[in-house]
Design an enzyme around this catalytic site. Structure first.
Site, mmCIF file in Angstrom:
data_model
loop_
_atom_site.group_PDB
_atom_site.id
_atom_site.type_symbol
_atom_site.label_atom_id
_atom_site.label_comp_id
_atom_site.label_asym_id
_atom_site.label_seq_id
_atom_site.Cartn_x
_atom_site.Cartn_y
_atom_site.Cartn_z
ATOM 1 N N ASP A 100 -3.541 2.100 41.921
ATOM 2 C CA ASP A 100 -4.043 3.356 41.351
ATOM 3 C C ASP A 100 -5.389 3.095 40.668
ATOM 4 O OD1 ASP A 100 -3.998 6.086 40.751
ATOM 5 O OD2 ASP A 100 -3.014 5.763 38.822
ATOM 6 N N ASP A 113 -3.473 0.034 32.838
ATOM 7 C CA ASP A 113 -2.437 0.791 33.560
ATOM 8 C C ASP A 113 -2.054 0.115 34.870
ATOM 9 O OD1 ASP A 113 -2.335 2.694 31.563
ATOM 10 O OD2 ASP A 113 -3.780 4.018 32.520
#
Length: 291
Positions: free
Chosen positions: A221, A238
């Site tokens: 991502d 993240d």
């Protein structure tokens, strides 16, 4: 481009890190001490719970601070990983991140919601990852596995020489890691700042992606929203959804990462090519002798 830490967006010197191979570790999602604390409530835990729930910065929906989550925070405080809590750094559909004081430094405390709205998407990233073979279908188990997965991914990325928040501890659905920012707040995302030298920043991103791939993981991502700028360095954040190269969708995730990164830097005025980036990321390290 040089790889010393004194260079703008400087890379970690690979001679100073131990790059892991393509092995993987099994991730345990069995009951933790926090689960036992939540079941056997004592006076100190109840007092801790009351202080947290009365604090203005924690007046949020019950889905974030259920009893088991409070027990996990309580255990992390008992173990010395967290001494005092500050305000929220970010809030999202799957997790909230809070500023806190650790043993001798500021830390970030990431709390995943057990009732995460993207539960099915989490399973898409977990299924096929050899570290989670046999994972049941309970929502709680999936979220707990996701939290442990982010810790493991941070550890592997750091060992590969990629600048990420240093992982510190995890308990149930709570992750404690290095705070990236200063007294004025969290570090700005790459998409929130003006990049004075996009060529150098792009080279760092290319190298980070290659190092992750060489370590056997793919971010999955990666974009300007999951990279922050801190003290002259780019920091990838993240990484909970990052998968091993053995994941059945790893190629699709890597191609998407390459598209996102190449597209962002193309908007900064560079000539980029997602296919060339993909080839660079997946190619072996070039022979420094040139032979």
């Amino acid at each position: 481009m040089g790889q010393g830490t004194d260079t703008e967006f400087g890379l970690v010197d690979l001679e100073e890190v131990e790059t892991p191979g393509d092995e993987w570790e099994e991730i345990d999602v069995s009951e933790t001490e926090a689960d036992r604390i939540a079941r056997k409530r004592d006076r100190e835990f109840e007092q801790f719970e009351e202080r947290i729930k009365d604090a203005d910065q924690f007046k949020v929906e019950q889905s974030v601070f259920d009893d088991a989550t409070l027990a996990a925070l309580y255990k992390l405080v008992q173990d010395g990983y967290v001494e005092a809590f500050g305000g929220p750094l970010s809030t999202g559909k799957e997790a909230n991140v809070y500023h806190a004081l650790g043993d001798d430094r500021d830390v970030a405390v990431k709390i995943y919601r057990i009732n995460a709205s993207n539960f099915r998407q989490m399973r898409d990233y977990l299924e096929g990852d050899p570290r989670f073979e046999g994972l049941g279908g309970k929502k709680k188990d999936v979220v707990l596995a996701w939290t442990k997965k982010e810790l493991a991914n941070l550890e592997r990325a750091k060992a590969a020489g990629v600048r990420v928040p240093e992982p510190i501890a995890t308990e149930r659905n709570v992750l404690v890691m290095e705070y990236i920012g200063d007294d004025d707040g969290r570090a700005k995302r790459l998409g929130e700042v003006h990049i004075e030298n996009p060529e150098t920043a792009y080279e760092v991103m290319r190298e980070y992606m290659r190092r992750l791939y060489s370590a056997g993981i793919i971010h999955g991502d990666l974009s300007e929203y999951n990279v922050v700028f801190d003290e002259g360095q780019l920091v990838i954040i993240d990484v909970g959804q990052a998968v091993t190269v053995h994941h059945p969708n790893s190629q699709k995730f890597l191609e998407r990462d390459c598209y996102n990164v190449a597209s962002f830097f193309a908007r900064q005025g560079l000539e980029t090519d997602e296919d060339e980036l993909l080839e660079f990321v997946t190619s072996p390290e070039p022979d420094p002798s040139g032979e």
